[in-house]
Design an enzyme around this catalytic site. Structure first.
Site, PDB file in Angstrom:
ATOM      1  N   CYS A 182       6.736  -6.731   7.242  1.00 23.10           N
ATOM      2  CA  CYS A 182       7.668  -6.074   8.162  1.00 23.10           C
ATOM      3  C   CYS A 182       8.479  -6.955   9.298  1.00 23.10           C
ATOM      4  O   CYS A 182       7.545  -7.668   9.780  1.00 23.10           O
ATOM      5  CB  CYS A 182       7.380  -4.824   8.918  1.00 23.10           C
ATOM      6  SG  CYS A 182       9.074  -4.135   9.612  1.00 23.10           S
TER       7      CYS A 182
ATOM      8  N   CYS B 222       7.183  -4.680  15.480  1.00 21.32           N
ATOM      9  CA  CYS B 222       6.742  -3.732  16.753  1.00 21.32           C
ATOM     10  C   CYS B 222       5.181  -4.120  17.096  1.00 21.32           C
ATOM     11  O   CYS B 222       4.311  -4.478  16.338  1.00 21.32           O
ATOM     12  CB  CYS B 222       6.776  -2.314  16.259  1.00 21.32           C
ATOM     13  SG  CYS B 222       8.350  -1.778  15.608  1.00 21.32           S
TER      14      CYS B 222
ATOM     15  N   GLU C 127       0.893  -1.319  -0.143  1.00 16.42           N
ATOM     16  CA  GLU C 127      -0.242   0.109  -0.008  1.00 16.42           C
ATOM     17  C   GLU C 127       0.872   1.264  -0.020  1.00 16.42           C
ATOM     18  O   GLU C 127       2.183   1.259   0.647  1.00 16.42           O
ATOM     19  CB  GLU C 127      -0.947   0.107   1.122  1.00 16.42           C
ATOM     20  CG  GLU C 127      -1.875  -1.250   1.188  1.00 16.42           C
ATOM     21  CD  GLU C 127      -2.918  -1.451   2.138  1.00 16.42           C
ATOM     22  OE1 GLU C 127      -3.998  -1.526   2.023  1.00 16.42           O
ATOM     23  OE2 GLU C 127      -2.595  -1.022   3.208  1.00 16.42           O
TER      24      GLU C 127
ATOM     25  N   CYS D 287      -0.722   6.077  10.169  1.00 14.08           N
ATOM     26  CA  CYS D 287       0.528   5.479  10.430  1.00 14.08           C
ATOM     27  C   CYS D 287      -0.074   4.195  10.889  1.00 14.08           C
ATOM     28  O   CYS D 287      -0.530   3.955  11.965  1.00 14.08           O
ATOM     29  CB  CYS D 287       1.004   6.051  11.293  1.00 14.08           C
ATOM     30  SG  CYS D 287       2.004   7.704  10.972  1.00 14.08           S
TER      31      CYS D 287
ATOM     32  N   CYS E 205       3.693   8.561   0.881  1.00 12.79           N
ATOM     33  CA  CYS E 205       4.101   7.687   2.068  1.00 12.79           C
ATOM     34  C   CYS E 205       4.203   6.350   1.174  1.00 12.79           C
ATOM     35  O   CYS E 205       3.247   5.639   0.896  1.00 12.79           O
ATOM     36  CB  CYS E 205       3.121   7.686   3.131  1.00 12.79           C
ATOM     37  SG  CYS E 205       3.795   6.399   4.401  1.00 12.79           S
TER      38      CYS E 205
HETATM   39  N1  SAH Z   1       9.760   0.687   9.665  1.00 13.78           N
HETATM   40  C1  SAH Z   1       9.903   2.213   9.558  1.00 13.78           C
HETATM   41  C2  SAH Z   1       8.939   3.051   8.987  1.00 13.78           C
HETATM   42  C3  SAH Z   1       7.656   2.485   8.690  1.00 13.78           C
HETATM   43  S1  SAH Z   1       6.833   2.611  10.163  1.00 13.78           S
HETATM   44  C4  SAH Z   1       9.750   2.767  11.063  1.00 13.78           C
HETATM   45  O1  SAH Z   1       9.314   2.130  12.014  1.00 13.78           O
HETATM   46  O2  SAH Z   1      10.269   3.628  11.460  1.00 13.78           O
HETATM   47  C5  SAH Z   1       6.217   4.392  10.079  1.00 13.78           C
HETATM   48  C6  SAH Z   1       5.886   5.022  11.233  1.00 13.78           C
HETATM   49  O3  SAH Z   1       4.441   4.640  11.802  1.00 13.78           O
HETATM   50  C7  SAH Z   1       6.594   4.640  12.679  1.00 13.78           C
HETATM   51  O4  SAH Z   1       7.081   5.700  13.492  1.00 13.78           O
HETATM   52  C8  SAH Z   1       5.729   3.561  13.257  1.00 13.78           C
HETATM   53  O5  SAH Z   1       6.208   3.464  14.795  1.00 13.78           O
HETATM   54  C9  SAH Z   1       4.447   4.379  13.069  1.00 13.78           C
HETATM   55  N2  SAH Z   1       3.374   3.385  13.488  1.00 13.78           N
HETATM   56  C10 SAH Z   1       3.228   2.226  13.417  1.00 13.78           C
HETATM   57  N3  SAH Z   1       2.076   1.632  13.737  1.00 13.78           N
HETATM   58  C11 SAH Z   1       1.365   2.792  14.181  1.00 13.78           C
HETATM   59  C12 SAH Z   1       0.146   2.870  14.992  1.00 13.78           C
HETATM   60  N4  SAH Z   1      -0.848   1.857  14.776  1.00 13.78           N
HETATM   61  N5  SAH Z   1      -0.308   4.131  15.152  1.00 13.78           N
HETATM   62  C13 SAH Z   1       0.343   5.157  14.966  1.00 13.78           C
HETATM   63  N6  SAH Z   1       1.832   4.939  14.320  1.00 13.78           N
HETATM   64  C14 SAH Z   1       2.016   3.768  14.166  1.00 13.78           C
HETATM   65 FE1  SF4 Z   2       8.045  -2.370  10.904  1.00 10.81          FE
HETATM   66 FE2  SF4 Z   2       7.815  -1.522  13.374  1.00 10.81          FE
HETATM   67 FE3  SF4 Z   2       8.147   0.126  11.213  1.00 10.81          FE
HETATM   68 FE4  SF4 Z   2       5.823  -1.294  11.671  1.00 10.81          FE
HETATM   69  S1  SF4 Z   2       6.666   0.379  12.851  1.00 10.81           S
HETATM   70  S2  SF4 Z   2       6.752  -1.036   9.814  1.00 10.81           S
HETATM   71  S3  SF4 Z   2       6.797  -3.198  12.492  1.00 10.81           S
HETATM   72  S4  SF4 Z   2       9.602  -1.255  11.873  1.00 10.81           S
END
Ligand code: SAH
Ligand code: SF4
Length: 357
Positions: free
Chosen positions: A114, A118, A94, A344, A107
């Site tokens: 991934c 997280c 996406e 996000c 974005c």
């Molecule tokens: N993997 C990279 C880039 C993609 S995630 C990273 O983690 O930085 C992009 C952003 O979205 C990150 O800051 C992540 O922590 C945030 N994010 C992920 N899940 C989220 C959620 N459920 N609500 C708000 N932000 C979220």
């Molecule tokens: Fe991967 Fe964590 Fe970024 Fe989600 S927030 S895309 S799990 S690194």
């Protein structure tokens, strides 16, 4: 037997130059091709009027320019657009366009799913399948441009900013990510300024060290916690690369960068009762006291794969105030596109997961 065609979108700029040299052409043909593809959106070689007829015929025979296919478009009430793109192996990633008054931010995703997983992220919960190829990364920008417009060399760019904040961890897919950055910045392609391209990482310290000085774009660090104990629960990668190691790598990256004006963007997803207390805010102030940064507070976007809750407005405000009063540049990210699951951490696509959840 039919010979597979070379997809020019899969060639980095140096590889495309070499390719033209191998055809007996001058390297500047690469620049002409980049312009046609990324500034005019032309993928049909027969329309590339500044190439000799015989070269056009050769390209038709041997090459193609192919991005993933847009299989769904969803528009949010706030103007955000989410595209689902189908890859050759039938998985779906996406891409999200966030229109704002003075810019259009795209974005993009870098992996199918991934591997970092997280605790709060929808993408992580969908598992991991593979890295995206160059054509699948830069192809997202190309696909978006087919809908909102190509630049044709104009000052005003229909896509003005690109952030690697979609599905995946960009630093775990380094070569295609760096090759796509080169195309985003090239004057012959998207011609974006390096301040308008952002790599966001969960903190892969050794890779950040490695690319310091090798690439110069804006950097965002997904921090989410001010102690190793809490961060390891939220971002499992923290067990491997703890806070001080990551922050040292960030400093090294900043030292060798112009794109960041000396400051990294810190992303902090606020999870009610988990990392949004007064103590958490003060611990964050202490941790970041000598790091030049701006802090982006992102109230958690709820989804069905995680039990966390979004803090109410008062808790967000309290957290914000503590940081602002200590003199930090801090922003509250407003949620965009939540009604179409484009906010996000809500991106899921269709991942044929190879990992057990
Ligand atoms: N993997 C990279 C880039 C993609 S995630 C990273 O983690 O930085 C992009 C952003 O979205 C990150 O800051 C992540 O922590 C945030 N994010 C992920 N899940 C989220 C959620 N459920 N609500 C708000 N932000 C979220
Ligand atoms: Fe991967 Fe964590 Fe970024 Fe989600 S927030 S895309 S799990 S690194």
């Amino acid at each position: 037997m039919a010979v597979e065609k070379v997809n020019l979108m899969d060639l980095s700029i140096p590889a495309m130059k070499e390719f033209f040299v191998s055809l007996g052409e001058k390297p500047f043909r690469c620049e002409q091709l980049l312009r046609w593809i990324y500034q005019f959106g032309v993928t049909d070689f027969t329309q590339m009027s500044n190439l000799r007829k015989d070269l056009r015929a050769k390209l038709v025979e041997q090459c193609e320019v192919r991005a993933p296919e847009i299989v769904r478009e969803q528009k949010s009430a706030d103007g955000t657009i989410k595209w689902a793109l189908r890859l050759d192996d039938d998985q779906v990633v996406e891409t999200v366009l966030i229109p704002e008054e003075d810019r259009n931010t795209l974005c993009i995703s870098t992996q199918v799913g991934c591997p970092v997983k997280c605790a709060f992220c929808r993408t992580g919960a969908s598992g991991f399948n593979r890295n995206l190829k160059l054509s699948e990364i830069i192809g997202q920008v190309f696909c978006a441009a087919t809908r909102v417009g190509f630049s044709h060399n104009e000052e005003h760019k229909p896509i003005s900013n690109v952030v690697m904040m979609g599905m995946g961890e960009p630093l775990y897919n380094l070569k295609p990510v760096l090759d796509s950055v080169q195309i985003l910045l090239s004057d012959f392609a998207f011609a974006l300024s390096k301040r308008r391209v952002t790599i966001s990482t969960a903190g892969v310290a050794p890779i950040l060290e490695k690319i310091a000085g090798q690439v110069d774009v804006a950097l965002a660090l997904s921090l989410h916690a001010a102690t190793d104990e809490l961060r390891s629960k939220l971002v499992p990668l923290n067990d491997k690369y703890p806070l001080q190691e990551v922050l040292t790598a960030v400093r090294h990256y900043l030292q060798k960068s112009n794109a960041n004006c000396g400051r990294v963007t810190i992303e902090y997803v606020l999870l009610q009762g988990v990392n949004d207390s007064l103590e958490d805010a003060h611990a964050l102030c202490r941790l970041l006291s000598d790091l030049p940064c701006k802090i982006n507070l992102i109230p958690f976007n709820e989804h069905e794969c995680a039990a966390f809750k979004t803090p109410n407005g008062m808790r967000v405000e309290r957290f914000f105030r503590i940081l602002a009063d200590k003199g930090f540049t801090v922003m509250r990210r407003t949620t965009r596109g939540a009604d179409i699951a484009a906010a996000c951490g809500q991106l899921a696509g269709q991942v044929k997961s190879l990992t057990v959840n």
